[in-house]
Design an enzyme around this catalytic site. Structure first.
Site, PDB file in Angstrom:
ATOM      1  N   ASP A   1      13.533  75.074 -76.131  1.00  0.00           N
ATOM      2  CA  ASP A   1      13.196  75.466 -74.753  1.00  0.00           C
ATOM      3  C   ASP A   1      12.204  76.622 -74.840  1.00  0.00           C
ATOM      4  OD1 ASP A   1      13.103  76.316 -72.145  1.00  0.00           O
ATOM      5  OD2 ASP A   1      15.231  76.800 -71.986  1.00  0.00           O
TER       6      ASP A   1
ATOM      7  N   ASP B   1       6.611  85.583 -72.381  1.00  0.00           N
ATOM      8  CA  ASP B   1       7.122  86.912 -72.012  1.00  0.00           C
ATOM      9  C   ASP B   1       7.667  87.642 -73.234  1.00  0.00           C
ATOM     10  OD1 ASP B   1       6.514  86.327 -69.391  1.00  0.00           O
ATOM     11  OD2 ASP B   1       8.520  85.556 -68.968  1.00  0.00           O
TER      12      ASP B   1
HETATM   13  P1  ATP Z   1       6.158  79.872 -71.498  1.00  0.00           P
HETATM   14  O1  ATP Z   1       5.365  79.744 -70.218  1.00  0.00           O
HETATM   15  O2  ATP Z   1       6.732  78.587 -71.996  1.00  0.00           O
HETATM   16  O3  ATP Z   1       7.128  81.001 -71.495  1.00  0.00           O
HETATM   17  P2  ATP Z   1       3.617  80.564 -72.529  1.00  0.00           P
HETATM   18  O4  ATP Z   1       2.870  79.311 -72.197  1.00  0.00           O
HETATM   19  O5  ATP Z   1       3.365  81.749 -71.690  1.00  0.00           O
HETATM   20  O6  ATP Z   1       5.144  80.294 -72.663  1.00  0.00           O
HETATM   21  P3  ATP Z   1       2.936  80.093 -75.274  1.00  0.00           P
HETATM   22  O7  ATP Z   1       1.519  80.302 -75.613  1.00  0.00           O
HETATM   23  O8  ATP Z   1       3.411  78.690 -75.102  1.00  0.00           O
HETATM   24  O9  ATP Z   1       3.285  81.007 -74.012  1.00  0.00           O
HETATM   25  O10 ATP Z   1       3.869  80.749 -76.392  1.00  0.00           O
HETATM   26  C1  ATP Z   1       3.956  82.146 -76.612  1.00  0.00           C
HETATM   27  C2  ATP Z   1       4.398  82.372 -78.031  1.00  0.00           C
HETATM   28  O11 ATP Z   1       5.669  81.733 -78.236  1.00  0.00           O
HETATM   29  C3  ATP Z   1       3.469  81.759 -79.068  1.00  0.00           C
HETATM   30  O12 ATP Z   1       2.441  82.676 -79.400  1.00  0.00           O
HETATM   31  C4  ATP Z   1       4.433  81.504 -80.217  1.00  0.00           C
HETATM   32  O13 ATP Z   1       4.657  82.677 -80.952  1.00  0.00           O
HETATM   33  C5  ATP Z   1       5.735  81.152 -79.518  1.00  0.00           C
HETATM   34  N1  ATP Z   1       5.900  79.687 -79.376  1.00  0.00           N
HETATM   35  C6  ATP Z   1       5.776  78.936 -78.255  1.00  0.00           C
HETATM   36  N2  ATP Z   1       6.013  77.631 -78.507  1.00  0.00           N
HETATM   37  C7  ATP Z   1       6.297  77.549 -79.830  1.00  0.00           C
HETATM   38  C8  ATP Z   1       6.646  76.465 -80.731  1.00  0.00           C
HETATM   39  N3  ATP Z   1       6.739  75.214 -80.318  1.00  0.00           N
HETATM   40  N4  ATP Z   1       6.877  76.794 -82.046  1.00  0.00           N
HETATM   41  C9  ATP Z   1       6.782  78.061 -82.491  1.00  0.00           C
HETATM   42  N5  ATP Z   1       6.470  79.105 -81.697  1.00  0.00           N
HETATM   43  C10 ATP Z   1       6.232  78.863 -80.392  1.00  0.00           C
END
Ligand code: ATP
Length: 286
Positions: A230, A236
């Site tokens: 998830d 954040d």
């Molecule tokens: P969300 O909106 O789902 O909270 P986001 O889109 O703002 O997240 P992302 O760029 O998807 O942010 O992810 C932020 C950080 O979380 C990434 O830089 C990474 O460190 C970690 N992360 C997210 N998804 C993964 C994954 N599938 N495997 C490993 N790390 C992940």
């Protein structure tokens, strides 16, 4: 925000009704998530915001107290507390509708009062779940005090030139980068032309993040391979940890590294704040 989350293998199409597997309520909200992970990291966190005068607001106030966060500038409103309705599918991907509620009642003058009253303030972090005029007021006051300002432009909305001017670091994810810049963050050339002369970080999900320094240098830092359950609150977790690390005197690269490690750990568990590593877990990462 309080997160009301439904977990279902498949997300319903318009007009369709499907049975899901699990429903949970949890503490969420981008600002609160980032503040809570910073507190887990060991930061001295002061929160400026507004809660509903209802059961959701009461439980958030209690949670902040439990985590030792300063809530002198967390006020209450007759407008219902903010909520996020979240759907998580079988691949761990989420879709979210937020209703800001009391978050939109924060007064710019009260935010300035908060910023000016916090002793030893070094870093101020904001998101787009409150009115932009409040963030502008808070960041302008923070810059006058010599603080570093970090804006997580989420959920996306067009940002005023004045706000960008008082923003030292902007941290969009891939979608927000596309919305802000009109191009996907697919090459170093595109990253370089994003905000010349200013610092930015683009989070890239399972690919980690790209650090764009004011001098134009780009550093891509990979995320560890994990089994994602998830991703709610992962961005954040990154922002709050990065803010803590920067405030602790770490270099930008070290701060991004720690942010990625903490965020990647959070995607292996369900929920937003409930998925965040503890202070002991974080101490093993740095
Ligand atoms: P969300 O909106 O789902 O909270 P986001 O889109 O703002 O997240 P992302 O760029 O998807 O942010 O992810 C932020 C950080 O979380 C990434 O830089 C990474 O460190 C970690 N992360 C997210 N998804 C993964 C994954 N599938 N495997 C490993 N790390 C992940």
């Amino acid at each position: 925000m309080i997160d009301l989350t439904a977990y279902a293998k498949n997300i319903p199409l318009p007009g369709q009704t499907l049975e899901g597997e699990l429903f949970t309520t949890g503490f969420g909200g981008k600002g609160a998530n980032q503040a809570v992970i910073a507190a887990h990291c060991g930061a001295d966190v002061h929160f400026i915001g507004k809660l509903g005068r209802d059961l959701f607001g009461d439980s958030i106030a209690e949670n902040f107290k439990k985590l030792g966060m300063n809530s002198d500038f967390v006020d209450r409103s007759d407008t219902p507390n903010g909520v996020a309705h979240i759907w998580v599918d079988g691949n761990g991907e989420n879709r979210i509708v937020i209703i800001p509620g009391a978050n939109y009642e924060i007064d710019p003058a009260r935010a300035i009062q908060g910023i000016n009253s916090i002793q030893d303030l070094t870093v101020v972090v904001a998101q787009c779940e409150i009115k932009q005029e409040v963030t502008l007021a808070a960041f302008s006051a923070a810059k006058k005090r010599g603080c570093t300002t970090i804006l997580n432009p989420a959920p996306f909305q067009p940002l005023s030139a004045q706000l960008l001017e008082v923003t030292d670091w902007i941290i969009p994810n891939e979608t927000e980068f596309l919305e802000l810049h009109g191009k996907a963050p697919s090459s170093d050339e595109i990253l370089k032309e994003f905000r010349p002369g200013k610092n930015s970080i683009v989070t890239l999900g399972s690919e980690g993040a790209a650090l764009i320094k004011a001098d134009g240098t780009i550093t891509r830092i990979a995320a560890p391979k994990v089994s994602a359950v998830d991703t709610t609150g992962a961005g954040d977790a990154f922002v709050g940890t990065f803010a803590f690390a920067l405030a602790s005197g770490k270099s930008a690269i070290d701060a991004v590294n720690l942010g990625i490690k903490v965020a990647s750990m959070s995607v292996t568990r369900k929920g937003a704040q409930s998925s965040y590593p503890t202070q002991i877990e974080i101490s093993t990462l740095s």
